[in-house]
Design an enzyme around this catalytic site. Sequence first.
Site, PDB file in Angstrom:
ATOM      1  CG  ASN A 107      -0.455  -0.172   2.458  1.00 54.93           C
ATOM      2  OD1 ASN A 107       1.327  -1.192   2.450  1.00 54.93           O
ATOM      3  ND2 ASN A 107      -0.321   0.417   3.588  1.00 54.93           N
TER       4      ASN A 107
ATOM      5  CB  SER B   1     -10.889  -2.950   0.499  1.00 54.05           C
ATOM      6  OG  SER B   1     -11.136  -1.590   0.971  1.00 54.05           O
ATOM      7  CB  ALA B   2     -15.994  -2.432  -1.695  1.00 54.67           C
ATOM      8  CG  HIS B   3     -12.587   2.151   1.021  1.00 55.10           C
ATOM      9  ND1 HIS B   3     -11.596   2.368   1.252  1.00 55.10           N
ATOM     10  CD2 HIS B   3     -12.341   0.995   2.243  1.00 55.10           C
ATOM     11  CE1 HIS B   3     -10.775   2.478   2.177  1.00 55.10           C
ATOM     12  NE2 HIS B   3     -11.441   1.121   2.510  1.00 55.10           N
TER      13      HIS B   3
ATOM     14  CB  THR C 232     -27.765  -7.947   8.862  1.00 51.22           C
ATOM     15  OG1 THR C 232     -29.484  -8.585   9.591  1.00 51.22           O
ATOM     16  CG2 THR C 232     -28.906  -7.847   7.346  1.00 51.22           C
TER      17      THR C 232
ATOM     18  CB  CYS D  93      -3.989   1.951   8.777  1.00 50.26           C
ATOM     19  SG  CYS D  93      -4.513   1.156   7.066  1.00 50.26           S
TER      20      CYS D  93
END
Lengths: 125, 403, 383
Positions: free
Chosen positions: C148, C196-198, C234, C322
Amino acid sequence: MAYNDKVLDHYENPRNVGSFDKGDSNVGTGMVGAPACGDVMKLQIKVGDDGVINDAKFKTFGCGSAIASSSLVTEWIKGKSLDEALEIKNSEIAEELALPPVKIHCSVLAEDAIKQAISDYKKKQ
Amino acid sequence: MKLPIYMDNQATTPVDPRVLDIMLPWFTEKFGNPASSSHSFGWEADTAVKKARQQVADLIGADAKEIVFTSGATESNNIAIQGIARFHQERGNHIITLVSEHKAVLDTCRHLESEGFDVTYLPVQSNGLVDMQQLADAITDKTVLISIMAANNEIGVIQPLAEIGALCRERKIYFHTDAAQAVGKLPIDVNAMKIDLLSISGHKFYGPKGVGALYVRRRPRVRLKAIMFGGGHERGIRSGTLPTPLLVGLGAAAELAGQEMDSDNKRIFALRERMRLGIMEQLTHLELNGDLEQRLAGNLNISFSYVEGESLMMAIKDVAVSSGSACTSASLEPSYVLRSLGVNEEMAHTSIRFGLGRFSTEEEVDFVIKTIVKAVNNLREMSPLWEMAQEGINIDEIEWEAH
Amino acid sequence: MIYLDHNATSPVRLEVIDGLIPYFRDFSGNPSSVHGAGRGARKGLDEARRSVAKLVDVHASQVIFTSGGTEANNMALMGVASQFDFKGHIVTSSIEHPSVLQMCDLLESRGVAVTKIAVDSNGVVDLKALSAALTPETFLVSIMHANNETGVVQPVAEIAKICRSAKVLFHSDTVQSVAKLPLTLAGTGADMISISAHKFGGPKGVGALVVDNHLNLPGMLLGGGQERGRRAGTENIPGIVGFGIAADLVAAEQGELAGKLLALRNQLESKLSKALSELIVFGDKVERLPNTTAFAVSGLDGETLVMHMDMAGFAISAGSACGSGRTKASHVLVAMGYEGAVGQSAVRISLGRDSASEEVDLFVRAFVRTVKNLQKMSAPLAI
């Protein structure tokens, strides 16, 4: 889970709902399943002198697939001889209604109900 | 009136349009990572997260520093129970919970049992409430945690949180409550109720799915072991990039709930009673499951004898409800919550849960009454059990073949 | 404000937001419910699962949705370790994301032996060291695909080969590389990869662990049976739907995007090096993500540079984003041997699909100006 159209059709327009007098000698009654399991099927046949099932009725406590399975078999067994009716397999019922795996037991119950109704009729003869 | 009618607000609630409006800019133009400390995109997101934390804290009478954001109540329950158990293992290895808890609590406890912890699953009374004497008697010198839900997801019964909290404090035991169904619907004050850990779910009170929180008391300090690691977010209790839009939504939902709880509850309760009385008036052989008084305003759970729940749901397909019947879930057993009340399996199969909510209307309630009465009558005509009952046969005395 | 910090997070794409909004409004049910509202949500969940599966060329059943990359990494390590009853050995590298390294620390405290293998000065793991680190007790290797902070790409196919011949499971954290490089599960050779989608135009709060068919991973979050018992809770339906759309968009434009990003980065690096002769670009001799460049101007503090660039209208970062506001030397650069002044002065630029050539030029001009100003100010101190 979404229901197959045939299940919906039988559920919404069930064929042959009702009861015969179970004391009649030409009536055979099958009652299978258990309330605790969520399904009880009552299937009755009326047999003519020629040994052909000329009428059938059902009442079912159970899910849509159970109701559809019993409704379907009342249609199938009408006009069949007892031996022919005994040949109906649960797999044919499941296939006709496109039952998912979790609903296969409904078709098993319907097959059992036919067998029990015929055996009840035979006992009376 | 728009069909279908949504009456399953204990499963999930729609996001309040006011909440959604507040959330949307945080997906696109204000998209920064709240942990980016080097530029304004990050600062702006961090400020939004702080505000959300305060909003959630305010709703339960907590301090913002005591709120840990999570992906939902399941994760909060997992962190609270595993975290306390593992951290305080030396002091004691005994946990007390109820048989009627949510699966997130029960499965976590079962997992801990496999690691050598002792768990007591207390029964509940026939009204669904814990027996306080039984609870007190179950405590041993090894007990470190009592986890009892605030309100039940199936039958809506509300446990006596303040009494449980007082007992736990007196016996120096941590008190965790799964408040997924209660937050935003019941006034909760973590200090007055002496709650040490409390699980929150966004999507149960008109906030978004995929976000929740865990309240972790700071005074006296509650220490626990994390289950998610990396980055040291959320005081090290829960790592992972904070999903700003979801947190903003959770905060906005909390603020709205705080403002509108009283008026919502009054209205929803009146609708629920209209529904209960409307159905009871027109049908016989019904059982109400769970205590009527200690109950969420929006919850109604009724067993319609001799009618199987799933077929009833099919018959009222314009109305979204849920059933305690096995057929509606992956498991083959009917609702364990109803079974825990002493409801027999047959009656569990005939149960329907109606969950009214903020957007339910009187018109919808009247439609549901009419629809359900008609469907139950039709299905009873088709039910061999109803026929036998009419003939005076006691179906409990019949020997059924199990399958 | 020009945003050049896409490795930290990226804006949600408009197609994604348009596609997920209906799942807040019209299809807002719980996918576990059997009624229409639940089935609507279930359909969105199923479609998204197929989209994510397609992106990395696996069957939908191999996709386990999580709350993000951190959970996916945690779950991979915790899941496998618990299958081995917390006995045995894990090999990882010293440049992993904290979600891998800190999970390794936890596993160590529960009895698992952990070896962190070193990287060379380019930031690439030493394959010989990897082979040497494997013991008969080793059950898992976890090595990231792309870093990263530096963007340096690891030889995952080689690593996979070593793992396979040693019959050791291989997890790769592909959070940064998915969408920036064409990537499939089989292509990496790994048994598990984290997404990770974002990081590529999807929403925050959603990710996935993609697992090989033969793995029967136990869940980390318990209770409710979602995701075939592998991840309870959920489902975050709008988030997952957005993830699926982002995956579809990326799948369609992947190769093209990588080319565009690479051209922009080359432009940035060549212009910067020309203007600043003392510039050090980390990992520039090896394969890197096309969007990422990390560099240092010795003698200047990275944090200070970043602050000045923010005031000048550019969002960049010093090291990783992070954690919360810590400013300590990056463990990645330390591992590459940049412990002192050079490591302290590192900044990271990570481009996105909307980044433009003019933005890069504007950045270079502003950065060079800032560096010269800062050097002037600190010059007396340097003497």
